[in-house]
Design an enzyme around this catalytic site. Structure first.
Site, PDB file in Angstrom:
ATOM      1  N   CYS A 174       0.902  -1.152   0.000  1.00 12.56           N
ATOM      2  CA  CYS A 174       0.000   0.000   0.000  1.00 12.56           C
ATOM      3  C   CYS A 174       0.933   1.192   0.000  1.00 12.56           C
ATOM      4  CB  CYS A 174      -0.929  -0.034   1.201  1.00 12.56           C
ATOM      5  SG  CYS A 174      -0.140  -0.458   2.759  1.00 12.56           S
ATOM      6  N   ASP A 190       2.899   2.562   3.116  1.00  4.97           N
ATOM      7  CA  ASP A 190       4.027   2.127   3.918  1.00  4.97           C
ATOM      8  C   ASP A 190       4.085   0.608   4.063  1.00  4.97           C
ATOM      9  OD1 ASP A 190       5.196   4.637   4.486  1.00  4.97           O
ATOM     10  OD2 ASP A 190       3.497   5.065   5.811  1.00  4.97           O
ATOM     11  N   GLY A 191       3.000  -0.023   3.730  1.00  8.51           N
ATOM     12  CA  GLY A 191       2.997  -1.486   3.786  1.00  8.51           C
ATOM     13  C   GLY A 191       2.866  -2.030   5.179  1.00  8.51           C
ATOM     14  N   TRP A 192       2.233  -1.275   6.068  1.00 12.98           N
ATOM     15  CA  TRP A 192       2.061  -1.833   7.411  1.00 12.98           C
ATOM     16  C   TRP A 192       0.610  -1.816   7.888  1.00 12.98           C
ATOM     17  CZ3 TRP A 192       6.260   2.128   9.057  1.00 12.98           C
ATOM     18  CH2 TRP A 192       5.740   3.437   9.013  1.00 12.98           C
TER      19      TRP A 192
END
Lengths: 550, 658
Positions: free
Chosen positions: B337, B339-341
């Site tokens: 996405c 930040d990928g978190w």
């Protein structure tokens, strides 16, 4: 009339059947007087689909070249599609279906032709007689009597021949009360609450008209149902506004001055076309193929179906609360007393009376409070959600009742002897059936049609052991208490078992059901085994002791 | 010795659903809890709320009866108090504001929570979930995947764990190069590996591609992921953001992969909204939940308007897409996405859950959260507001994942080993800060704080009580559940339901009064005892038959055993409270003498009035079944909280009682 005349193409080959969640299958389509039969042979196993013509709500045809397609929408809400090669065959079949699914004469319907393939152990037509009900009542109170005033259906055409009324009211007085009530539906006993002796009566609206007509006998009857010093509530299922408007048409409601021990409560349960529209919209929403979540929720909301469920349940709870908590008696009526009135009185009994939560008790309730009470099934259930011909007397009143029962069942999953399938089965049979039970609009019509002699009762079939096991709730534990359902919007759900039945995969839910049955069954087996072993041990030990003493 | 800051007498705790059911009691504020103890009754029912659960405190206008204080909790409990004195109310308010917003980790409850386990037990608890073991279970390391140690000292990415799996062909040079081309250096790493077909799910943050930037190492990295799955000649790159958001990011030098620059990728947007949209959506939905006697339309309209279920479905759709790619097409997927978190964690874990039955077991689910959320730096502290921080960082990200699991449980009732309660308790503890698992924003921070030495693990606690969390219908043996779950993706909006068990969790009056789960668990327990008894009886019989001679000393106590086993549907008591069926019984007509007039008859009174003005009508209200009323309608009372939820230990309880 010969059915054969109506069937120009009795059989078509290479027909393809499409259903949701099933691969399309090719097979043969046959039309008989009462059924549409599709059979396919695949890898040696034959699959057959039998559909009653009376279950067909609408039938649409369209053509692509010479390939015709018929879309059949059923009263049980399923939709199937048949691809029929050959324009003529397709047209013939479609027109046959249209005629056969809308036969005018009741006596041409399947129940008059159906011959049971099972041994009839109990005649369902005689399973639930008013006398039995009265016998039960007599063991608790002697304030009521059976009246045969309506024996020839001469006083009230929509009442059964025998009714339960206060003991002190004579048949002569009753005749006068009947003149004062819409459709002659004078107040009769619906339920006696053994816990505190309070009662629930039902009737139609009083014919007070604009000038406030009175009827001394009516007042006497209603008051006679109260014990000394007690009070009662009249639950009018119409809003005050609607009830007031009814006066212009000669109807009306009880003036409190004339019924001083009674207080009136108005609730707004909808009727007729409003309910039918609601059902149509709801089913349309459930069949919507779009992927848009907002649209689904707004369509669900706009259908108002759950609003009706909430209103009906709330009113029933209120009636039950008056009886059980306020220690008051209750009279329920709307306009005719054949629709919302029955929803309320029957649901209140399910809340109050554990007996109504058993299979037999529920059947008895349906017979007493719906069939004998004169809910016009034939009119109300003539069409379902897909029909184009909108008659003003069609309405899913009974379906709403079943939906409300399902809501209570969901909230009290251990307190009902029957399961969801039982309710769905009743819904199906109310709309299309091989049995005569739901034919006709009242007992008078049923008697004229000689249904008990000429057709089989649904109860004869359901109450056989083989069938009953399908409808038993594996986790039932008799609960003798009053059960108060929650009626908040968060507590009510869409009845997926009916409305999404054909639109969702069911295997995982069925599997859960099977697992539940398995868990209970295994437990019972072990209990039995332990019992046997214990007895066995005790016997051996006793024998040994006896030997020891020798 | 524990002490409390404030004690206020004669406080009223209101029931949101029913104004009649207010109770009087004493309010205590301790270092860790708000406690309300009911007056009078011998049970002295207590309501405990952890400070860390408090999301907002609202002081409302003073009325004749006192000063109302509204406390909203992150576990969706809403507490309404009325404090007699304005000054006391103010004190409570000011203290709570401070207590609910700690500034240092050390202030959090897990540092003082002591379940009386010794050191060894605590260490064992932390070992219950072992990610090394989990990667081995998945089948890595193997010919295609290996641990890379470039992040040993968090040198490359401080929000990643030290041990990360990457394709074997990805050299340190490639990894480091790729990390420089990714937001917060979150380079593509393995989340799930499917050993049946070598397809994998990898995760990362967005590339810093801007409008035209490229990075050779990043391109090589994606190529390496593809090569690690020899059966497939491309990989999917799934960007879980709405396309517009991703495009907007390009202006800031971020963005998404250009298919032209990467060989053999198929790029796909799956629009899940960002944390701000989700926060607002939850807010709107909770407002609907809080409505006082809403109509069906109010409720459904509000639910739709909140958009909540739409967002849940978007997350599920993304998970379903990935699971299909992996299971059916055998194609690896890289998910990111921004930040990928957040969204990435949601989507990877939903996909894993669909793909692998192990994650549908109790232990496997713990592992899944540990893997996709805890280890990959989901910012628990920021998202769930454990420490006082930027309110714009708060968002119900894991709540949404937990709800996705519940929605799946509803569709697949036999596929999960655990039940709804398990999910609700996990949600509770994400916010409770009673256990150390979800503290901080990354593994690095947790190690620095020495969380494992200083706090206890939630997983051990749940595992110890696992009997409470079992789904009696679970069928691990069933072939349908061995592999991938296939939720319906065709028009299935109607399958998504409002989860009142979570969002109206503390309003027991709204829920089914009998629990199928509890009933079946009781039956299963009885079955087990019967099995044991059967064995004992069998042995005795065999013995007796062997030694025909009367050696009947073995007279045992077993006889009395099964007598106690009579099951009861424990909630029958709940069955016996009528709801308010007509807005405070408004439809009960006035008992006033002004009768006769139709309009008047619609006049409306509450039941209280009805009772007091007319003893005749209320005479019957104390019937046998009414006795149970007390226990079941408290808005938040002890009975409603799972025992460990309150987090009280015996010390405090003793203190209070004295």
């Amino acid at each position: 009339m010969e059915f054969a005349e109506l069937i120009k193409t009795p059989r078509a080959d290479n027909v393809v059947l499409h259903r949701p969640f099933h691969a399309a299958v090719e097979g043969t389509l046959c039309l008989t007087g009462h059924h549409l039969i599709f059979s396919s042979r695949r890898h040696d196993n034959t699959e057959e689909l039998w559909l009653l013509h009376s279950n067909i709500d609408s039938c649409e045809k369209r053509f692509v070249g010479s390939l015709g397609t018929i879309v059949i929408k059923c009263k049980d809400l399923r939709i199937i599609q048949l691809d029929i090669p050959g324009m003529e065959e397709c047209l013939n079949i479609a027109s046959s279906i249209e005629v056969l699914s809308t036969l005018d004469s009741v006596t041409l319907l399947y129940p008059f032709f159906y011959r049971p393939m099972f041994e009839v152990l109990e005649d369902g037509w005689r399973s639930f007689l008013p006398d039995q009900e009265f016998e039960l009542l007599s063991s608790a109170t002697d304030e009521w009597r059976l009246s045969c005033i309506n024996k020839e259906f001469s006083v009230c055409p929509s009442y059964p021949p025998v009714v339960i009324i206060p003991k002190c009211i004579t048949d002569e007085e009753l005749r006068k009360v009947a003149m004062f009530r819409h459709g002659s539906r004078f107040p009769v006993l619906s339920y006696y609450h053994r816990k505190n002796g309070m009662i629930m009566m039902r009737s139609s609206q009083p014919l007070t008209g604009t000038n406030g007509r009175r009827c001394k006998e009516d007042e006497k009857l209603i008051n006679a149902s109260l014990r000394p010093g007690k009070r009662g509530y009249i639950i009018d299922t119409r809003s005050l506004n609607v009830a007031q408007q009814a006066r212009a048409k000669g109807g009306g409601f009880e003036q409190e001055v004339h019924y001083p021990q009674w207080r009136r409560i108005h609730k707004g349960i909808e009727r007729f076309n409003i309910l039918q529209e609601s059902l149509i919209k709801l089913v349309e929403a459930c069949n919507d193929q779009s992927h848009n979540m907002d649209r689904w929720l707004s369509k669900l909301e706009a259908s108002n179906w759950l609003t009706h469920v909430k209103e009906i349940l709330t009113t029933a709870c209120l009636a039950a609360q008056c009886i059980d908590r306020e220690g008051a008696s209750v009279l329920v009526h709307g306009t005719e007393g054949t629709d919302s009135t029955l929803q309320v009185t029957s649901l209140a009994q399910i809340i109050l009376d554990p007996r109504c939560r058993t299979i037999r008790g529920f059947e008895s309730l349906v017979v007493r409070e719906w069939l004998q009470a004169g809910h016009p099934f034939q009119q109300r259930c003539a069409q379902s959600a897909y029909s184009n011909s909108k008659q003003k007397w069609e309405a899913p009143v009974f379906l709403l009742f079943l939906d409300c029962v399902w809501q209570i069942l969901r909230q009290f999953p251990c307190s009902f002897e029957f399961n969801e399938q039982f309710l769905i089965m009743l819904f199906e049979h109310a709309y299309a059936s091989q049995f005569g039970t739901f034919l006709g609009n009242n007992e008078s019509e049923r008697a004229k049609l000689k249904l008990p002699q000429k057709t089989m009762s649904l109860w004869s079939w359901v109450n056989r052991k083989e069938e009953l096991t399908k409808f038993q709730n594996p986790i039932y534990e008799a609960n003798s208490l009053v059960i108060w359902p929650a009626v908040a919007p968060q507590s009510l759900q869409l009845w997926a078992g009916v409305f999404l039945r054909w639109n969702r995969p069911s295997q995982y839910l069925e599997e859960a059901q099977e697992e539940m049955v398995k868990i209970i069954k295994y437990n019972k087996e072990l209990q039995d085994k332990v019992k046997v072993l214990r007895r066995h041990l005790a016997e051996i030990e006793a024998a040994e002791r006896a030997q020891g003493h020798l | 010795l524990c002490h409390f800051f404030i004690q206020v007498e004669n406080v009223r705790l209101l029931d949101r659903l029913s104004s009649r059911k207010a109770v009087l009691g004493t309010l205590y504020l301790t270092a860790t809890h708000v406690i309300f103890v009911e007056n009078g009754s011998e049970t002295r029912k207590e309501t405990w709320v952890l400070h860390s659960q408090i999301s907002s405190i609202e002081k409302q206008a003073t009325t004749a009866t006192g000063c109302p204080l509204l406390i909203r909790c992150k576990n969706f409990q809403v507490i309404q108090l009325v404090i007699p004195q304005e000054r006391d109310c103010h004190d409570v308010y000011i203290s709570l504001i401070r207590l609910a917003r700690p500034v240092k980790y050390e202030e959090l409850y897990c540092f003082s929570f002591n379940p009386k386990l010794d050191k060894e037990e605590r260490e064992q608890g932390w070992k219950l979930v072992d990610l090394n073991e989990e990667y081995n279970r998945m089948g890595v390391p193997n010919n295609y995947w290996q641990i890379c140690d470039v992040n040993r000292d968090y040198g490359v990415c401080d929000s990643y764990p030290t041990e990360v799996y990457v394709p074997k062909s990805a050299t340190a040079h490639i990894i480091v190069g790729s990390s420089k081309f990714r937001s917060r250096r979150r380079f593509p790493a393995l989340s799930y590996y499917c050993k049946d077909n070598n397809a994998s799910i990898c995760r990362s943050s967005q590339p810093l591609s801007g409008f035209s930037a490229r990075c050779l190492e990043d391109e090589q990295m994606l190529q390496a992921i593809r090569k690690a799955n020899p059966g497939s000649d491309f990989i999917y790159v799934v960007d879980t953001r709405p396309k517009l958001n991703a495009m907007a990011n390009r202006a800031a030098g971020k963005g998404y992969e250009n298919e032209d620059n990467y060989s053999n990728i198929k790029f796909q947007f799956i629009g899940i909204e960002n944390i701000h949209v989700m926060r607002n959506s939850l807010q709107k939905m909770l407002e609907v939940c809080e409505l006082k006697s809403p109509s069906m339309s109010d409720f459904l309209w509000g639910l739709e308007n909140s958009g909540w279920l739409k967002h849940i479905k978007a997350i599920m759709d993304a998970g379903i897409f990935i699971a299909k790619a992996v299971a059916e097409e055998g194609v690896s997927v890289l998910v990111h996405c921004s930040d990928g978190w957040d969204r990435t964690a949601q989507v990877c874990s939903v996909a894993s859950l669909l793909l692998d039955p192990y994650y549908r077991t109790m232990k496997g689910f713990m592992v899944l959260i540990e893997k996709d959320w805890v280890s990959f730096g989901h910012k628990f502290n920021h998202r769930y507001g454990n420490l006082d921080g930027d309110p714009k960082e708060i968002s119900p990200v894991i709540d949404q994942f937990i709800e996705c699991v519940w929605q799946l449980m509803e569709q697949f009732p036999c596929a999960f080993e655990f039940n709804e309660r398990f999910l609700i308790h996990i949600q509770h503890h994400v916010y409770s800060c009673q256990f150390g698992n979800f503290l901080c924003n990354s593994q690095k921070e947790r190690r620095e704080l020495k969380i494992q030495e200083r706090t206890y693990s939630l997983w051990a606690h749940l595992w110890k009580n696992r009997a409470d969390y079992l789904n009696p219908l679970y069928r691990s043996d069933h072939s349908k559940h061995q592999g991938t779950l296939h939720p319906q993706i065709a028009p299935c909006n109607f399958l998504y339901k409002f989860w009142s068990g979570m969002y109206n969790r503390f309003e027991k009056g709204l829920h089914p009064r009998q629990s199928v789960t509890d009933y079946l668990m009781a039956v299963k327990e009885e079955t087990q005892q019967l099995e044991e008894e059967l064995e004992v009886l069998g042995e005795r019989l065999a013995n007796l038959q062997k030694s025909q001679l009367g050696d009947n000393k073995v007279k045992s106590k077993q006889q009395d055993r099964s007598k106690q086993l009579r099951l009861s549907t424990s909630n029958n008591s709940l069955a016996n409270t009528p709801q308010e069926y007509s807005n405070d019984l408004k439809s009960f007509p006035s008992r006033s003498p002004s009768q006769g007039d139709e309009e008047d008859s619609a006049l409306i009174l509450t039941q209280d009035n009805l009772k007091s003005s007319d003893p005749d009508l209320s005479a019957n209200s104390d019937q046998e079944s009414g006795v149970e009323d007390l226990s079941c309608r408290s808005p938040s009372g002890g009975g409603c909280l799972p025992s460990e939820d309150s987090g009280k230990d015996s010390d405090e309880a003793v203190f209070l009682a004295g």
